[in-house]
Design a protein around this motif. Structure first.
Motif, PDB file in Angstrom:
ATOM      1  N   LEU A 137       9.004   4.312  -7.261  1.00 52.13           N
ATOM      2  CA  LEU A 137       8.912   3.124  -6.584  1.00 52.13           C
ATOM      3  C   LEU A 137       7.594   3.393  -5.799  1.00 52.13           C
ATOM      4  O   LEU A 137       7.648   4.328  -4.945  1.00 52.13           O
ATOM      5  N   HIS A 138       6.851   2.268  -5.586  1.00 51.92           N
ATOM      6  CA  HIS A 138       5.613   2.498  -5.096  1.00 51.92           C
ATOM      7  C   HIS A 138       5.071   1.254  -4.438  1.00 51.92           C
ATOM      8  O   HIS A 138       5.089   0.194  -4.990  1.00 51.92           O
ATOM      9  N   THR A 139       4.549   1.513  -3.205  1.00 55.95           N
ATOM     10  CA  THR A 139       4.007   0.289  -2.233  1.00 55.95           C
ATOM     11  C   THR A 139       2.766   0.681  -1.435  1.00 55.95           C
ATOM     12  O   THR A 139       2.555   1.902  -1.323  1.00 55.95           O
ATOM     13  N   MET A 140       1.807  -0.112  -1.231  1.00 55.99           N
ATOM     14  CA  MET A 140       0.553  -0.070  -0.573  1.00 55.99           C
ATOM     15  C   MET A 140       0.518  -1.053   0.782  1.00 55.99           C
ATOM     16  O   MET A 140       0.704  -2.308   0.315  1.00 55.99           O
ATOM     17  N   GLN A 141       0.544  -0.569   1.697  1.00 55.49           N
ATOM     18  CA  GLN A 141       0.351  -1.549   2.904  1.00 55.49           C
ATOM     19  C   GLN A 141      -1.223  -1.493   3.430  1.00 55.49           C
ATOM     20  O   GLN A 141      -1.420  -0.490   4.064  1.00 55.49           O
ATOM     21  N   LYS A 142      -1.701  -2.559   3.367  1.00 57.55           N
ATOM     22  CA  LYS A 142      -3.257  -2.760   3.921  1.00 57.55           C
ATOM     23  C   LYS A 142      -3.261  -2.789   5.241  1.00 57.55           C
ATOM     24  O   LYS A 142      -3.968  -2.024   5.939  1.00 57.55           O
ATOM     25  N   ASP A 143      -2.047  -3.077   6.139  1.00 57.74           N
ATOM     26  CA  ASP A 143      -2.073  -2.985   7.664  1.00 57.74           C
ATOM     27  C   ASP A 143      -1.922  -1.850   7.828  1.00 57.74           C
ATOM     28  O   ASP A 143      -2.286  -1.563   9.191  1.00 57.74           O
ATOM     29  N   ALA A 144      -1.627  -0.869   7.313  1.00 53.51           N
ATOM     30  CA  ALA A 144      -1.733   0.710   7.754  1.00 53.51           C
ATOM     31  C   ALA A 144      -2.910   1.202   7.977  1.00 53.51           C
ATOM     32  O   ALA A 144      -3.057   2.182   8.629  1.00 53.51           O
ATOM     33  N   ILE A 145      -4.053   0.675   7.335  1.00 51.34           N
ATOM     34  CA  ILE A 145      -5.191   0.965   7.724  1.00 51.34           C
ATOM     35  C   ILE A 145      -5.635   1.103   9.105  1.00 51.34           C
ATOM     36  O   ILE A 145      -6.101   1.991   9.738  1.00 51.34           O
ATOM     37  N   ASN A 146      -5.048   0.201   9.686  1.00 49.38           N
ATOM     38  CA  ASN A 146      -5.556  -0.102  11.210  1.00 49.38           C
ATOM     39  C   ASN A 146      -4.314   0.371  12.055  1.00 49.38           C
ATOM     40  O   ASN A 146      -4.488   0.991  13.348  1.00 49.38           O
ATOM     41  N   ASN A 147      -3.176   0.220  11.538  1.00 48.73           N
ATOM     42  CA  ASN A 147      -2.006   0.748  12.474  1.00 48.73           C
ATOM     43  C   ASN A 147      -0.830   1.522  11.422  1.00 48.73           C
ATOM     44  O   ASN A 147      -0.448   0.948  10.420  1.00 48.73           O
ATOM     45  N   ARG A 148      -0.955   2.641  11.758  1.00 49.91           N
ATOM     46  CA  ARG A 148      -0.263   3.671  10.920  1.00 49.91           C
ATOM     47  C   ARG A 148       1.319   3.010  11.146  1.00 49.91           C
ATOM     48  O   ARG A 148       2.530   3.381  10.227  1.00 49.91           O
ATOM     49  N   SER A 149       1.833   2.665  12.039  1.00 49.51           N
ATOM     50  CA  SER A 149       3.167   1.978  12.385  1.00 49.51           C
ATOM     51  C   SER A 149       3.653   1.121  11.240  1.00 49.51           C
ATOM     52  O   SER A 149       5.140   0.843  11.152  1.00 49.51           O
ATOM     53  N   SER A 150       2.885   0.354  10.596  1.00 49.42           N
ATOM     54  CA  SER A 150       3.395  -0.676   9.657  1.00 49.42           C
ATOM     55  C   SER A 150       3.873  -0.008   8.619  1.00 49.42           C
ATOM     56  O   SER A 150       4.651  -0.756   7.800  1.00 49.42           O
ATOM     57  N   LEU A 151       3.868   1.335   8.330  1.00 48.71           N
ATOM     58  CA  LEU A 151       4.606   2.053   7.147  1.00 48.71           C
ATOM     59  C   LEU A 151       5.928   2.361   7.546  1.00 48.71           C
ATOM     60  O   LEU A 151       6.931   2.518   6.842  1.00 48.71           O
TER      61      LEU A 151
ATOM     62  N   GLY B 266       0.352   4.193   1.931  1.00 46.09           N
ATOM     63  CA  GLY B 266       1.554   3.679   1.474  1.00 46.09           C
ATOM     64  C   GLY B 266       2.495   4.547   1.223  1.00 46.09           C
ATOM     65  O   GLY B 266       2.298   5.707   1.925  1.00 46.09           O
ATOM     66  N   CYS B 267       3.643   4.292   0.550  1.00 48.66           N
ATOM     67  CA  CYS B 267       4.669   5.506   0.274  1.00 48.66           C
ATOM     68  C   CYS B 267       5.184   5.145  -0.915  1.00 48.66           C
ATOM     69  O   CYS B 267       5.062   4.308  -1.754  1.00 48.66           O
ATOM     70  N   LYS B 268       5.844   6.192  -1.410  1.00 45.02           N
ATOM     71  CA  LYS B 268       6.546   6.084  -2.723  1.00 45.02           C
ATOM     72  C   LYS B 268       7.920   7.030  -2.843  1.00 45.02           C
ATOM     73  O   LYS B 268       7.800   7.876  -1.990  1.00 45.02           O
ATOM     74  N   VAL B 269       8.741   6.705  -3.676  1.00 46.44           N
ATOM     75  CA  VAL B 269       9.757   7.695  -3.841  1.00 46.44           C
ATOM     76  C   VAL B 269      10.205   7.936  -5.234  1.00 46.44           C
ATOM     77  O   VAL B 269       9.916   6.920  -6.216  1.00 46.44           O
ATOM     78  N   THR B 270      10.701   9.051  -5.539  1.00 46.99           N
ATOM     79  CA  THR B 270      11.089   9.145  -7.235  1.00 46.99           C
ATOM     80  C   THR B 270      12.387   9.216  -7.275  1.00 46.99           C
ATOM     81  O   THR B 270      13.341  10.109  -6.516  1.00 46.99           O
ATOM     82  N   LEU B 271      13.038   8.523  -8.115  1.00 44.04           N
ATOM     83  CA  LEU B 271      14.543   8.538  -8.438  1.00 44.04           C
ATOM     84  C   LEU B 271      14.749   9.179  -9.497  1.00 44.04           C
ATOM     85  O   LEU B 271      13.989   9.014 -10.836  1.00 44.04           O
TER      86      LEU B 271
ATOM     87  N   PRO C 134      11.252  -5.458   9.628  1.00 48.26           N
ATOM     88  CA  PRO C 134      10.543  -6.607  10.402  1.00 48.26           C
ATOM     89  C   PRO C 134       9.588  -7.373   9.270  1.00 48.26           C
ATOM     90  O   PRO C 134       9.408  -8.507   9.571  1.00 48.26           O
ATOM     91  N   LYS C 135       9.477  -6.726   8.077  1.00 53.02           N
ATOM     92  CA  LYS C 135       8.574  -7.814   7.317  1.00 53.02           C
ATOM     93  C   LYS C 135       8.991  -7.109   5.653  1.00 53.02           C
ATOM     94  O   LYS C 135       8.873  -6.050   5.336  1.00 53.02           O
ATOM     95  N   PRO C 136       9.157  -8.103   4.813  1.00 53.07           N
ATOM     96  CA  PRO C 136       9.411  -7.862   3.488  1.00 53.07           C
ATOM     97  C   PRO C 136       8.074  -7.507   2.801  1.00 53.07           C
ATOM     98  O   PRO C 136       7.174  -7.908   3.073  1.00 53.07           O
ATOM     99  N   ILE C 137       8.351  -6.473   1.923  1.00 53.38           N
ATOM    100  CA  ILE C 137       7.254  -6.028   1.162  1.00 53.38           C
ATOM    101  C   ILE C 137       7.410  -6.100  -0.448  1.00 53.38           C
ATOM    102  O   ILE C 137       8.593  -6.231  -0.597  1.00 53.38           O
ATOM    103  N   GLY C 138       6.373  -6.240  -0.941  1.00 53.12           N
ATOM    104  CA  GLY C 138       6.376  -6.174  -2.512  1.00 53.12           C
ATOM    105  C   GLY C 138       6.019  -4.544  -2.826  1.00 53.12           C
ATOM    106  O   GLY C 138       5.368  -3.740  -2.279  1.00 53.12           O
ATOM    107  N   PHE C 139       6.623  -4.098  -4.004  1.00 50.64           N
ATOM    108  CA  PHE C 139       6.459  -2.770  -4.536  1.00 50.64           C
ATOM    109  C   PHE C 139       6.268  -2.944  -6.061  1.00 50.64           C
ATOM    110  O   PHE C 139       6.618  -4.010  -6.819  1.00 50.64           O
ATOM    111  N   HIS C 140       5.782  -1.728  -6.421  1.00 49.81           N
ATOM    112  CA  HIS C 140       5.666  -1.409  -8.050  1.00 49.81           C
ATOM    113  C   HIS C 140       6.910  -0.577  -8.456  1.00 49.81           C
ATOM    114  O   HIS C 140       7.401   0.307  -7.780  1.00 49.81           O
TER     115      HIS C 140
END
Length: 279
Positions: free
Chosen positions: A110-124, A170-175, A243-249
Motif C-alpha cells: 500500500l502506497h500513498t503520496m501527500q503533496k502537502d507533506a512538502i511544506n508540512n511534515r505533520s501532514s503524513l 509519502g508512506c508505504k506498508v508491505t503486507l 483528519p483527512k481521507p487519503i487515496g492510495f495505490h
C-alpha cells in the motif's frame, strides 16, 4: 490446662513459616523507550487458519494451472539462458528452493503520496495512522525482524526545485502472510460493494500489446479514491480520528514473470473475487 484453653488450642489453625519468593537472578534489559526486554525470544504466530489462503491451496491453485497452461504443438524451442538453471544434482542447488510454476501471491504493498507533506511534515501523520490501522503492521511486530511496519517514502533526487533528496513525501506498508489475505477479504467484501459507480478495475484495450515492461511483470496495480478509505471497517469505526481521507495505490506482487505474466496475475486476483472491466 483448663478445658476452655484446650478447646481454643484445638480450634486455632496451625501457624506456618512464611517463605519469601525467590529473587530473579537474571536482570531484564531495557530498550530505548524504557520497556523491559524479555530474556527469551517471543514470536506471535497465527492462531487460526486463513480462509483465503486455504482457498488458494485447495481450489484456486489447480484452477489456475488448468486455465493458464499453454499447449504447444511440436518441439518447443530451447529458451534463452538468462540465468542459471535449477539442477537438483548440483550440490550448490540441491537443498535450495526451486522456482514454483503456478502463480501465487507474494505480498501486497500500500502506497500513498501527500503533496502537502512538502511544506508540512505533520501532514503524513494521518496517512501513517490510517496505514497502521489498515495493515496492523508495526516494526518488528510479533517478534519478527522481517516486519518493517509503515515506512516513510523520501525523495531521492531534486525535481523542479520542489522535491529535495531526503524530503518526506509519502508512506508505504508491505503486507505478507495471513494479513494480505485479510486485506483482500476486507477489500472485496466491504469496500468494493459500497463504492459508488464502481464497475471493476479498468484494463487496457484488448488490442494493446503485452510486450511491455508492465505486461511481462506479475504486478497488478490500481488506485483507490479518498472516499474508499472511509469504507474500511478499521477506519469507519473511528472516522473522526483521521483528519483527512487519503487515496492510495494497491500493488499486488506475484511470482509470475515473462510473457503473459500480467494475465496470469489477473487470473489469480479474479479467483479472489477482485473484479476487472475492459474499457
Amino acid at each position: 490446662m483448663s478445658v476452655a484453653a484446650a478447646a481454643a488450642a484445638s480450634v486455632a489453625p496451625a501457624v506456618r513459616a512464611f517463605r519469601k519468593p525467590p529473587r530473579i537472578r537474571k536482570s531484564l534489559k531495557y530498550d530505548q523507550h524504557g520497556l523491559p526486554i524479555p530474556h527469551v525470544d517471543i514470536a506471535i504466530r497465527d492462531i487460526a487458519p486463513c480462509r483465503l489462503r486455504e482457498h488458494y491451496y485447495t481450489t484456486l491453485q489447480d484452477d489456475l494451472m488448468y486455465m493458464t497452461y499453454v499447449h504447444e504443438s511440436g518441439h518447443r524451442p530451447p529458451p534463452r539462458q538468462i540465468r542459471l538453471r535449477f539442477d537438483p544434482n548440483d550440490p550448490y542447488s540441491r537443498n535450495r528452493r526451486n522456482s514454483p510454476t503456478v502463480v501465487q501471491l507474494d505480498s501486497i504493498v500500500l502506497h500513498t503520496m501527500q503533496k502537502d507533506a512538502i511544506n508540512n511534515r505533520s501532514s503524513l501523520v494521518g496517512a501513517i495512522a490510517a496505514f497502521r490501522a489498515l495493515s496492523g503492521e508495526t516494526e518488528n511486530g510479533g517478534g519478527r525482524s522481517s516486519r518493517g511496519g509503515v515506512e516513510i517514502v523520501k525523495g531521492k533526487k531534486a525535481v523542479s526545485g520542489w522535491v529535495r533528496p531526503g524530503l518526506p513525501l509519502g508512506c508505504k506498508v508491505t503486507l505478507k502472510g495471513p494479513k494480505m489475505y485479510d486485506f483482500i477479504a476486507t477489500l472485496t467484501e466491504f469496500v468494493f460493494p459500497r463504492m459508488r459507480e464502481f464497475n471493476g478495475i479498468v484494463l487496457l484495450p484488448a488490442s494493446s500489446t503485452m510486450r511491455t515492461p508492465s505486461g511481462v511483470a506479475g504486478v497488478v496495480s490500481f488506485g483507490l479514491p479518498p472516499e474508499a478509505m472511509g469504507l474500511f471497517p478499521q477506519i469507519e469505526v473511528n472516522l473522526d480520528a483521521y483528519p483527512k481521507p487519503i487515496g492510495f495505490h494497491v500493488h499486488f506482487i506475484t511470482n509470475a514473470e515473462g510473457a503473459g505474466a500480467q494475465n496470469r496475475a489477473r487470473a489469480l486476483l479474479s479467483g479472489f473475487q477482485i473484479p476487472f472491466a475492459r474499457k
